[in-house]
Write a protein that holds these residues in place. Structure first.
Motif, short mmCIF file in Angstrom:
data_model
loop_
_atom_site.label_atom_id
_atom_site.label_comp_id
_atom_site.label_asym_id
_atom_site.label_seq_id
_atom_site.Cartn_x
_atom_site.Cartn_y
_atom_site.Cartn_z
N GLU A 1 1.37 7.11 2.50
CA GLU A 1 1.04 8.54 2.55
C GLU A 1 -0.42 8.81 2.19
O GLU A 1 -0.86 9.95 2.16
CB GLU A 1 1.95 9.32 1.59
CG GLU A 1 3.44 9.13 1.84
CD GLU A 1 3.88 9.64 3.19
OE1 GLU A 1 3.19 10.52 3.76
OE2 GLU A 1 4.91 9.14 3.71
N ARG A 2 -1.18 7.77 1.90
CA ARG A 2 -2.55 7.95 1.41
C ARG A 2 -3.46 8.56 2.46
O ARG A 2 -4.24 9.47 2.19
CB ARG A 2 -3.08 6.57 0.97
CG ARG A 2 -4.57 6.56 0.62
CD ARG A 2 -4.86 6.98 -0.79
NE ARG A 2 -6.27 7.02 -1.07
CZ ARG A 2 -7.03 5.95 -1.33
NH1 ARG A 2 -6.46 4.75 -1.37
NH2 ARG A 2 -8.31 6.09 -1.58
N LYS B 1 2.63 3.10 9.29
CA LYS B 1 3.60 4.20 9.27
C LYS B 1 3.39 5.13 10.46
O LYS B 1 4.36 5.58 11.09
CB LYS B 1 3.48 5.00 7.97
CG LYS B 1 4.46 6.19 7.90
CD LYS B 1 4.29 6.98 6.62
CE LYS B 1 5.31 8.11 6.54
NZ LYS B 1 5.16 9.07 7.67
N ASP C 1 -3.75 0.42 1.49
CA ASP C 1 -3.35 1.79 1.82
C ASP C 1 -3.66 2.12 3.28
O ASP C 1 -2.90 2.84 3.94
CB ASP C 1 -4.07 2.79 0.90
CG ASP C 1 -3.59 2.71 -0.53
OD1 ASP C 1 -2.53 2.10 -0.77
OD2 ASP C 1 -4.26 3.27 -1.42
N ASN D 1 -9.54 -0.52 -0.18
CA ASN D 1 -8.45 0.34 0.28
C ASN D 1 -7.63 -0.25 1.42
O ASN D 1 -6.84 0.46 2.05
CB ASN D 1 -9.03 1.69 0.74
CG ASN D 1 -9.71 2.46 -0.37
OD1 ASN D 1 -9.07 3.14 -1.16
ND2 ASN D 1 -11.03 2.35 -0.43
N SER E 1 -0.72 3.19 5.84
CA SER E 1 -0.77 4.49 6.52
C SER E 1 -0.82 4.32 8.04
O SER E 1 -0.16 5.06 8.77
CB SER E 1 -2.00 5.27 6.04
OG SER E 1 -1.96 5.50 4.65
N GLY F 1 0.79 -1.22 0.00
CA GLY F 1 0.00 0.00 0.00
C GLY F 1 0.82 1.27 0.00
O GLY F 1 2.06 1.25 0.03
N ASP F 2 0.11 2.41 -0.03
CA ASP F 2 0.71 3.74 -0.02
C ASP F 2 0.66 4.30 1.39
O ASP F 2 -0.43 4.65 1.88
CB ASP F 2 -0.04 4.65 -0.98
CG ASP F 2 0.49 6.08 -1.00
OD1 ASP F 2 1.53 6.33 -0.34
OD2 ASP F 2 -0.12 6.94 -1.66
#
Length: 340
Positions: free
Chosen positions: A198-199, A249, A242, A239, A246, A195-196
């Motif tokens: 920063e999403r 993180k 992501d 999702n 996120s 995933g991202d």
């Protein structure tokens, strides 16, 4: 004459036994319990019953793999606490009984100390890479989140700790709520890699000093997912990578911000991590990156020494044994670290 230590770990849902000889690992056997997965968490009564079934074959296998006889054992190290009282009682009782039968001493070990000293388990086929004293250990698991200053193998100072939930608890509870399964840490870590990070943004707590708090960010994620799914029932499914990236993180940011602060305040650049969450790939990568950036000497325990295992109990017990410590026969297990 060599000092051969049998380590026994039974603090939660893994029954483990290990043999070390003069600090070098000869065997490390772990029996895990799958029965808890369907409940979304560890059921204490089921865990203690499984320990009763597992402990004799696990100890026997550890002795066999080590290539020794039970009469070669110098002392038995066992986890006294913290942990589940019923599970600890099985390990403690077995260690004392076996010690009496073999007429050898027993040594009690704090489970958390075992995690902190995991990097000192030596293996005959690998180079010795150990942190120098004093060092800082970021101790992260399902029940604990602490920054520990380790002055020597037997003397620690807790510089900061969680004031509510542990980081592993945040992983597990949020994973369960999102329908991702238990234990949550490995699942979220796997999905996060796809995933991202920063999403999505999650607010970070403002706790003074070096203490942690994970209750707020956990609640923030739960409300976020609930509200989004009220608008779009497929939001979580579409999702999840992501969201996990996120969320992970944000948790790692919280952990590392305080660790960086602790290093700055103490001037210590010898840095380790320990506990079940230290297996998280994102955290391990981030620690190495911060170390390169800040001139730290970083030490990562092998994956097999991150979860609950008897090798770490044996090495901690080895240091206690060398210091002349012995456990009395009337010693009882304790569920809380404060009671140790």
């Amino acid at each position: 004459m060599a000092d051969i230590i049998l380590g026994i770990e039974s603090s939660c849902d893994d029954t483990s036994a290990a043999i070390i000889k003069d600090g070098y690992l000869l065997s490390n056997v772990i029996a895990s319990q799958d029965v808890h997965k369907s409940f979304g968490g560890v059921v204490p009564e089921l865990a203690s019953r499984a320990h009763e079934l597992n402990i004799v074959p696990v100890v026997s296998e550890a002795i066999s793999r080590a290539g020794i006889r039970k009469t070669d054992i110098t002392a038995i190290a066992f986890t006294r606490g913290p942990g589940l009282l019923g599970s600890l009682l099985v390990g403690t009782s077995f260690a004392k009984s076996l010690g009496l039968a073999l007429d050898i001493p027993t040594v009690m070990v704090n489970h958390l100390q075992g995690h902190v000293l995991a990097n000192f388990v030596r293996q005959v086929d690998k180079p010795v890479v150990e942190p120098k004293f004093p060092y800082l250990c970021l101790l992260v698991s399902g029940g604990n989140s602490q920054i520990v200053k380790v002055n020597d193998p037997l003397h620690f100072e807790i510089l900061g700790q969680t004031i509510d939930d542990a980081v592993g608890e945040a992983f597990d509870k949020c994973s369960k709520m999102m329908g991702l399964g238990y234990p949550g840490g490995p699942v979220i870590d796997r999905l996060a890699a796809q995933g991202d990070p920063e999403r999505f943004k999650f607010a970070k707590p403002h706790v003074p000093g070096l203490d942690y708090s994970f209750s707020g960010i956990k609640t923030s994620l739960l409300y976020f997912v609930r509200d989004e799914m009220a608008r779009d029932p497929l939001f979580m499914e579409n999702n999840k990578e992501d969201i996990c990236a996120s969320f992970q993180k944000a948790l790692i940011d919280i952990l590392m911000d305080k660790l960086v602060k602790a290093s700055g305040q103490t001037g210590i650049k010898e840095i380790t991590i320990g506990g079940g969450v230290s297996a998280n790939s994102g955290l391990r990568t981030r620690l190495v990156q911060e170390g390169q950036k800040r001139g730290w000497n970083t030490y990562l325990p092998e994956f097999k020494f991150t979860t609950d295992n008897a090798a770490m109990i044996a090495i901690a017990g080895y240091y206690h044994y060398l210091a002349g410590e012995r456990a009395p026969l009337d010693i009882a297990p304790v569920s809380r670290a404060a009671d140790f």
